[in-house]
Design an enzyme around this catalytic site. Structure first.
Site, PDB file in Angstrom:
ATOM      1  N   HIS A  57       0.871  -1.171   0.000  1.00  0.00           N
ATOM      2  CA  HIS A  57       0.000   0.000   0.000  1.00  0.00           C
ATOM      3  C   HIS A  57       0.909   1.223   0.000  1.00  0.00           C
ATOM      4  O   HIS A  57       2.136   1.087  -0.103  1.00  0.00           O
ATOM      5  CB  HIS A  57      -0.950  -0.020   1.208  1.00  0.00           C
ATOM      6  CG  HIS A  57      -0.262   0.029   2.526  1.00  0.00           C
ATOM      7  ND1 HIS A  57       0.623  -0.948   2.952  1.00  0.00           N
ATOM      8  CD2 HIS A  57      -0.320   0.947   3.541  1.00  0.00           C
ATOM      9  CE1 HIS A  57       1.071  -0.648   4.161  1.00  0.00           C
ATOM     10  NE2 HIS A  57       0.528   0.497   4.536  1.00  0.00           N
ATOM     11  N   HIS A  59       1.172   4.018   2.285  1.00  0.00           N
ATOM     12  CA  HIS A  59       1.529   4.835   3.433  1.00  0.00           C
ATOM     13  C   HIS A  59       3.014   5.175   3.335  1.00  0.00           C
ATOM     14  O   HIS A  59       3.801   4.436   2.729  1.00  0.00           O
ATOM     15  CB  HIS A  59       1.211   4.102   4.736  1.00  0.00           C
ATOM     16  CG  HIS A  59      -0.260   4.052   5.038  1.00  0.00           C
ATOM     17  ND1 HIS A  59      -0.822   3.107   5.869  1.00  0.00           N
ATOM     18  CD2 HIS A  59      -1.291   4.835   4.603  1.00  0.00           C
ATOM     19  CE1 HIS A  59      -2.127   3.316   5.949  1.00  0.00           C
ATOM     20  NE2 HIS A  59      -2.439   4.351   5.187  1.00  0.00           N
ATOM     21  N   ASP A  61       5.671   5.003   5.076  1.00  0.00           N
ATOM     22  CA  ASP A  61       6.747   4.092   5.452  1.00  0.00           C
ATOM     23  C   ASP A  61       6.934   2.941   4.478  1.00  0.00           C
ATOM     24  O   ASP A  61       7.843   2.120   4.650  1.00  0.00           O
ATOM     25  CB  ASP A  61       6.534   3.554   6.876  1.00  0.00           C
ATOM     26  CG  ASP A  61       5.178   2.896   7.060  1.00  0.00           C
ATOM     27  OD1 ASP A  61       4.237   3.241   6.330  1.00  0.00           O
ATOM     28  OD2 ASP A  61       5.052   2.026   7.954  1.00  0.00           O
ATOM     29  N   HIS A  62       6.120   2.899   3.438  1.00  0.00           N
ATOM     30  CA  HIS A  62       6.256   1.833   2.445  1.00  0.00           C
ATOM     31  C   HIS A  62       6.692   2.352   1.071  1.00  0.00           C
ATOM     32  O   HIS A  62       6.995   1.552   0.189  1.00  0.00           O
ATOM     33  CB  HIS A  62       4.943   1.063   2.335  1.00  0.00           C
ATOM     34  CG  HIS A  62       4.594   0.318   3.581  1.00  0.00           C
ATOM     35  ND1 HIS A  62       4.905  -1.003   3.781  1.00  0.00           N
ATOM     36  CD2 HIS A  62       4.018   0.748   4.736  1.00  0.00           C
ATOM     37  CE1 HIS A  62       4.515  -1.376   4.985  1.00  0.00           C
ATOM     38  NE2 HIS A  62       3.976  -0.324   5.581  1.00  0.00           N
ATOM     39  N   HIS A 163      -6.733  -2.768   5.809  1.00  0.00           N
ATOM     40  CA  HIS A 163      -5.854  -1.896   6.593  1.00  0.00           C
ATOM     41  C   HIS A 163      -6.436  -0.475   6.629  1.00  0.00           C
ATOM     42  O   HIS A 163      -5.710   0.516   6.665  1.00  0.00           O
ATOM     43  CB  HIS A 163      -4.445  -1.901   5.983  1.00  0.00           C
ATOM     44  CG  HIS A 163      -3.433  -1.116   6.763  1.00  0.00           C
ATOM     45  ND1 HIS A 163      -3.238  -1.296   8.117  1.00  0.00           N
ATOM     46  CD2 HIS A 163      -2.569  -0.143   6.381  1.00  0.00           C
ATOM     47  CE1 HIS A 163      -2.290  -0.468   8.532  1.00  0.00           C
ATOM     48  NE2 HIS A 163      -1.871   0.246   7.501  1.00  0.00           N
ATOM     49  N   ASP A 240       0.959  -4.736   7.613  1.00  0.00           N
ATOM     50  CA  ASP A 240      -0.090  -3.733   7.749  1.00  0.00           C
ATOM     51  C   ASP A 240      -1.468  -4.286   7.384  1.00  0.00           C
ATOM     52  O   ASP A 240      -2.062  -3.912   6.376  1.00  0.00           O
ATOM     53  CB  ASP A 240       0.235  -2.514   6.886  1.00  0.00           C
ATOM     54  CG  ASP A 240       1.453  -1.763   7.389  1.00  0.00           C
ATOM     55  OD1 ASP A 240       1.307  -0.600   7.769  1.00  0.00           O
ATOM     56  OD2 ASP A 240       2.550  -2.359   7.414  1.00  0.00           O
ATOM     57  N   HIS A 303       8.653  -5.298  10.871  1.00  0.00           N
ATOM     58  CA  HIS A 303       7.768  -4.136  10.961  1.00  0.00           C
ATOM     59  C   HIS A 303       7.391  -3.870  12.421  1.00  0.00           C
ATOM     60  O   HIS A 303       6.222  -3.733  12.774  1.00  0.00           O
ATOM     61  CB  HIS A 303       6.530  -4.332  10.093  1.00  0.00           C
ATOM     62  CG  HIS A 303       5.823  -3.032   9.752  1.00  0.00           C
ATOM     63  ND1 HIS A 303       6.497  -1.846   9.599  1.00  0.00           N
ATOM     64  CD2 HIS A 303       4.503  -2.749   9.552  1.00  0.00           C
ATOM     65  CE1 HIS A 303       5.639  -0.886   9.309  1.00  0.00           C
ATOM     66  NE2 HIS A 303       4.413  -1.401   9.282  1.00  0.00           N
TER      67      HIS A 303
END
Length: 345
Positions: A57, A59, A61-62, A163, A240, A303
């Site tokens: 996805h 977000h 941090d990805h 999520h 996530d 994670h």
């Protein structure tokens, strides 16, 4: 086992998964997510040979490390860059590709394939370097049957998970391989030679005949006599997500059946279950119970959240192990950050 993997990034920071598949004839490199700094320990050459980048996805941090990946791969004139993810991929990635000035690219031949899973279809758009990635030259859509990417050696299954948005889990499955049983070959009094390549070539029909030391034989009878099947390797990447109902859990467990390695988030301790549910994450016990039903050979936890201290991370490992004793942190974390893979509680 020909699938090798490394969890990238540090505990409590952005993480990703780097997978290599060595077929003996070629090496395939796959990257799952691309957070900030996750590529710091990967060689530039390996980054430039990543075959496909899969996003769970978008977000921060990805995807925060994507610009670095793109900087090394925007002009790949031999093999295209494949970028895959959930429905938002078609919105997010083109903006990233167009986010710099492209005024010196006339005549360059590189291209990037952007594929997104949207409901029951996979939509793919092809962008070219010489266009400054402004508009796709080609678009196509295909029915989604579970597999989002396939090569001649493996396939990648995508599993939509909740999520708050869709987070894709991924399962890499290497195809079974046919190898020559040298003992069977010897028992038949036959010697190895170029003819064995025809026997191993799955594209050639069983009815085809070839000359051997034992006369003319069909490929089918030779395959039955001297080939043995080696099961393909497998690894899953889950991050996530929260199993919000029994049907979601059942669907995931069915997909993960016989998966050898499970790389799974461990973002929340059991004591913070209410917060985990609010933010669509698994707790330690959730992860352990899931692994107990799947029974992978390895469960690798990653994670981790920076809301916890190092001793608390160790406590999360203990909580997972109450349900699945074989759980462990990535080996590099245990060695570099003194996160023990042994249960010291």
């Amino acid at each position: 086992m020909t699938i090798h993997f490394e969890v990238l990034g540090e505990p409590g920071r952005d993480n990703a998964l780097y997978v290599t598949i060595d077929t003996g004839q070629s090496v395939h490199r796959l990257l799952f997510d691309c957070g900030d700094g996750v590529l710091d320990l990967v060689s530039l050459s390996d980054i430039q040979h990543v075959e496909a980048l899969f996003f769970s996805h978008f977000h921060f941090d990805h995807i925060a490390g994507f610009d670095f990946f793109f900087r090394l791969n925007w002009y790949r004139h031999e093999n295209p860059v494949n970028i895959l993810g959930p429905a938002e991929t078609q919105r997010v990635i083109p903006h990233r590709l167009q986010g710099v000035t492209w005024n010196l690219v006339e005549g360059l031949s590189g291209e990037i394939h952007v594929a997104s899973l949207d409901g029951d279809e996979v939509h793919t758009a092809t962008y070219h370097v010489q266009d400054g990635f402004q508009q796709p030259r080609k678009r196509r859509s295909e029915p989604f049957t579970g597999v989002i990417y396939r090569s001649d050696a493996f396939e990648v299954v995508a599993v939509p998970l909740p999520h708050g948005t869709t987070s894709l889990g991924y399962i890499v499955r290497e195809f079974d391989k046919k190898n020559v049983d040298m003992h069977a070959l010897e028992a038949k009094g036959m010697k190895p030679g170029p003819w064995l390549q025809a026997v191993k070539d799955a594209h050639r029909p069983d009815a085809e005949t070839i000359e051997t030391q034992d006369g003319m034989k069909t490929l089918g009878e030779l395959r039955e006599a001297i080939l043995v099947t080696q099961a393909g390797d497998s690894i899953a990447y889950l991050t996530d997500f929260y199993l919000d109902n029994p049907s979601t859990k059942e669907r995931l467990i069915t997909q993960l059946k016989n998966c050898r390695v499970l790389v799974c988030e461990n973002n929340y301790a059991d004591a913070d279950r209410d917060l985990a549910v609010k933010n669509f994450h698994m707790t330690s016990s959730d992860v352990g119970q899931l692994a107990a039903e799947i029974q992978p050979e390895q469960l690798i936890l990653f994670h981790l959240s920076d809301r916890y201290t190092q001793p608390q991370w160790q406590g999360q490992l203990h909580e997972v192990r109450q349900h699945f004793p074989k759980a462990q942190f990535p080996k590099r974390w245990a060695e570099r950050f003194a996160l023990s893979s042994e249960d010291e509680r």
